[in-house]
Write an enzyme that holds these catalytic residues in place. Structure first.
Site, short mmCIF file in Angstrom:
data_model
loop_
_atom_site.label_atom_id
_atom_site.label_comp_id
_atom_site.label_asym_id
_atom_site.label_seq_id
_atom_site.Cartn_x
_atom_site.Cartn_y
_atom_site.Cartn_z
N LYS A 22 -81.36 -5.46 -9.97
CA LYS A 22 -80.06 -4.89 -10.36
C LYS A 22 -78.94 -5.32 -9.41
CE LYS A 22 -78.22 -0.23 -9.63
NZ LYS A 22 -77.40 -0.63 -8.55
N ASN A 23 -79.19 -5.14 -8.10
CA ASN A 23 -78.10 -5.37 -7.16
C ASN A 23 -77.75 -6.85 -7.02
OD1 ASN A 23 -77.83 -2.67 -6.81
ND2 ASN A 23 -78.83 -2.57 -4.81
N ARG A 93 -70.81 0.88 -9.98
CA ARG A 93 -70.38 0.73 -8.60
C ARG A 93 -69.88 -0.69 -8.34
NH1 ARG A 93 -67.99 2.13 -4.12
NH2 ARG A 93 -68.70 0.90 -2.36
N CYS A 117 -73.02 6.10 -8.24
CA CYS A 117 -73.79 7.26 -7.83
C CYS A 117 -73.04 8.17 -6.87
CB CYS A 117 -75.06 6.80 -7.14
SG CYS A 117 -76.33 6.32 -8.29
N ARG A 122 -67.69 6.15 -0.94
CA ARG A 122 -67.98 4.71 -1.04
C ARG A 122 -66.69 3.95 -0.79
NH1 ARG A 122 -73.15 3.96 -4.97
NH2 ARG A 122 -73.55 2.35 -3.46
N PRO A 123 -66.25 3.92 0.49
CA PRO A 123 -65.01 3.24 0.81
C PRO A 123 -65.13 1.72 0.66
CG PRO A 123 -66.10 4.00 2.81
CD PRO A 123 -66.93 4.46 1.66
N ILE A 124 -64.00 1.03 0.49
CA ILE A 124 -64.04 -0.43 0.42
C ILE A 124 -63.11 -1.06 1.46
CG2 ILE A 124 -64.83 -0.58 -1.98
CD1 ILE A 124 -61.90 -1.28 -2.75
N ASP A 125 -62.90 -0.32 2.56
CA ASP A 125 -61.98 -0.83 3.59
C ASP A 125 -62.45 -2.18 4.16
OD1 ASP A 125 -63.90 1.32 4.56
OD2 ASP A 125 -63.46 0.31 6.44
N GLN A 126 -63.76 -2.38 4.26
CA GLN A 126 -64.24 -3.65 4.83
C GLN A 126 -64.06 -4.81 3.85
OE1 GLN A 126 -65.30 -3.78 8.19
NE2 GLN A 126 -64.43 -1.72 7.97
N ASP A 305 -82.29 2.95 -0.56
CA ASP A 305 -82.53 3.13 -1.99
C ASP A 305 -83.98 3.50 -2.29
OD1 ASP A 305 -79.90 2.60 -2.44
OD2 ASP A 305 -80.19 0.62 -3.33
N ARG A 397 -79.40 3.38 -15.52
CA ARG A 397 -78.55 2.42 -14.82
C ARG A 397 -79.38 1.34 -14.13
NH1 ARG A 397 -75.39 4.76 -10.33
NH2 ARG A 397 -75.35 2.54 -9.99
C1 UD1 Z 1 -75.24 -1.41 -1.87
C2 UD1 Z 1 -76.21 -1.16 -2.98
C3 UD1 Z 1 -76.74 0.26 -2.89
C4 UD1 Z 1 -77.35 0.52 -1.52
C5 UD1 Z 1 -76.38 0.11 -0.40
C6 UD1 Z 1 -77.00 0.17 0.97
C7 UD1 Z 1 -75.32 -2.61 -4.70
C8 UD1 Z 1 -74.63 -2.72 -6.02
N1 UD1 Z 1 -75.49 -1.36 -4.24
O1 UD1 Z 1 -74.15 -0.50 -2.03
O2 UD1 Z 1 -77.73 0.42 -3.91
O3 UD1 Z 1 -77.64 1.88 -1.35
O4 UD1 Z 1 -75.90 -1.23 -0.62
O5 UD1 Z 1 -78.13 -0.64 1.02
O6 UD1 Z 1 -75.72 -3.59 -4.13
N2 UD1 Z 1 -68.90 1.30 4.06
C9 UD1 Z 1 -67.66 1.53 4.59
N3 UD1 Z 1 -66.64 0.70 4.25
C10 UD1 Z 1 -66.79 -0.34 3.37
C11 UD1 Z 1 -68.07 -0.55 2.82
C12 UD1 Z 1 -69.10 0.28 3.17
O7 UD1 Z 1 -67.47 2.45 5.39
O8 UD1 Z 1 -65.81 -1.05 3.09
C13 UD1 Z 1 -70.03 2.16 4.45
C14 UD1 Z 1 -70.53 3.03 3.28
O9 UD1 Z 1 -69.81 4.23 3.18
C15 UD1 Z 1 -71.99 3.22 3.64
C16 UD1 Z 1 -72.37 1.93 4.39
O10 UD1 Z 1 -71.13 1.33 4.80
O11 UD1 Z 1 -72.13 4.31 4.52
C17 UD1 Z 1 -73.15 0.92 3.59
O12 UD1 Z 1 -72.47 0.63 2.39
P1 UD1 Z 1 -72.66 -0.74 1.59
O13 UD1 Z 1 -73.75 -1.54 2.22
O14 UD1 Z 1 -71.33 -1.36 1.42
O15 UD1 Z 1 -73.18 -0.22 0.18
P2 UD1 Z 1 -72.79 -0.76 -1.24
O16 UD1 Z 1 -72.53 -2.21 -1.21
O17 UD1 Z 1 -71.78 0.14 -1.86
#
Ligand code: UD1
Length: 428
Positions: A22-23, A93, A117, A122-126, A305, A397
């Protein structure tokens, strides 16, 4: 709304074939938009998250033609729009990956914030930090994330935390940037490597995927390709745990055992016997699982996961185990549901202290999110009596044909429709 009804107590025995990841699929499919000719993507899992991505691609102007249930030809040459609206983004997501893909393709992108989920903020600042380093301006306009750039130029980005999503998005946006982009503290998950392999097969120049430093030398053109997605590590892990929890003996095929190392290690620690082949793992368990402690970490650590599913195994283990969640801040919501079934679990901040019960009892529970839903299925399989699981749209999903796959190895699980006049049995 549909539910699963599980009659517990059956040992799982036989063979389960794992679907595409999936991912990986939800990253690779948006990246197809960058190609200048059609791509054929194979081993695509037939799950609702993937259909959401394909729907969004089609709304953008791509032509999506199914070849088989699990392979698609996608022609992105007709894409004219750069907007993924709220209706399309809701429930997936991975909508944020359209930011990187459309920014790379059109130099502009307007995408509604991701759904998905409820496992924590689920921030996207990075992701945004990466886009800005590449030269884009990012703003929020009417609730949509908008990224625009006159041109994208190679840059160095250090991720403040290991983020799968940010690593994916920056890679996708950078493949056609001018010059070299370096992502430091990059995620190392198998699907990052799969995405890099896919992009390289289109003519990209990416090195280091699978390590914490990824180098992307921008190229001017990306051509169509035929690519097969890797097997789903988490689907495989879920069935491995189900096999162990039911004291079964299951061959899980179409897997890459290397991707399963941390899960294999922990299952062995809990007492399972595991045989590894080139493309399969066999999990057998003939006794009550033993206690063990688990801490989730980015790859190659134990995957977050798999945390709810493994905690369910430990809920029937002999002794007390501690499960520590270090990736998401809200990933113990399923614990309440397990306690309805007789589990003894106390959550203390980032840790759950699990005192193994001799047995679980069937109950009415709900899937709080995708992997919590998988945990409820495992709990239902081991419990005495009948378990009804609601909110199974979360499970849809990420698990292709879960009822068929489990039934084939001896589980008693059915999908039922909660219709006006009661429950109607329905094929999955
Ligand atoms: C992906 C997976 C999800 C899995 C997760 C961690 C997909 C579609 N989903 O989610 O199934 O649980 O990896 O292995 O691939 N964070 C920030 N800022 C950011 C991005 C992330 O603070 O800009 C934090 C998140 O809040 C979290 C951590 O970093 O605590 C890891 O998040 P991330 O690895 O980005 O998860 P996803 O890509 O959303």
């Amino acid at each position: 709304m549909d539910k699963f009804v599980v009659n517990g107590g059956n040992r799982l025995c036989g063979r389960i074939c794992v679907s595409g990841a999936k991912n990986a699929a939800v990253a690779i499919l948006p990246a197809v938009l960058l190609a200048e000719s059609p791509c054929i993507i194979e081993n695509v899992p037939d799950i609702s998250d993937v259909h959401g991505v394909l729907r969004a691609m089609s709304a953008l102007g791509a032509t999506v033609t199914p070849i088989t249930r699990n392979s698609f030809e996608i022609d992105p040459t007709g894409v004219r729009s750069y907007v993924v609206n709220k209706e399309l983004a809701q429930g997936m997501r991975a909508s944020s990956y359209f930011l990187g893909a459309l920014l790379g393709k059109c130099k502009k992108a307007k995408v509604a914030p991701p759904g998905g989920c409820a496992i924590g903020l689920r921030p996207i600042d990075q992701h945004i930090k990466g886009f800005e380093a590449l030269g884009a301006k990012v703003s929020i306009e009417s609730g949509m994330v908008v990224a625009r750039a006159d041109k994208l130029s190679g840059c160095s980005v250090y991720l403040d935390m290991v983020s799968v999503g940010a690593t994916v998005n920056i890679m996708i946006a950078a493949v056609r940037a001018k010059g070299m982009t370096i992502i430091e503290n990059a995620a190392r998950e198998p699907h990052i490597v799969d995405l890099a392999n896919f992009l390289n097969s289109m003519g990209a120049d990416i090195m280091g995927a699978g390590t914490s430093v990824i180098k992307i030398r921008g190229v001017e053109h990306l051509h169509g390709t035929t690519y097969s997605i890797i097997p789903d590590q988490i689907e495989a892990g879920t069935y491995m745990v189900a096999a162990a929890a039911t004291r079964g003996d299951v061959v899980i095929s179409n897997v890459i055992p290397k991707h399963l190392e941390s899960i294999i290690a922990k299952l062995k620690e809990a007492g399972a016997t595991i045989e590894e082949g080139d493309e399969f793992v066999r999990v057998a368990m003939n006794k009550r699982p033993g206690k063990c402690n688990v801490k989730t970490m980015p790859h190659p650590g134990f995957p977050t996961d798999m945390q709810p599913q493994f905690a369910t195994l430990l809920a029937i283990a002999d002794g007390t185990s501690i499960v520590t969640e270090s990736v998401w801040e809200n990933r113990f919501r399923y614990v309440e549901q397990l306690t309805f079934m007789g589990a003894s679990i106390q959550v203390d901040g980032k840790s759950a202290i699990i005192t193994g019960a001799k047995k679980l009892k069937g109950a009415h529970v709900q899937a709080d999110d995708l992997r919590a839903g998988a945990a409820m299925i495992i709990a239902g399989l081991v419990a005495e009596g009948q378990t009804e699981i609601s909110s199974i749209e979360y499970i849809d999903r990420g698990y292709e044909m879960v009822v068929e796959k489990l039934t084939a190895v001896g589980a008693d699980i059915k999908r039922v429709s909660d219709e006006k006049y009661g429950y109607t049995l329905k094929a999955n």
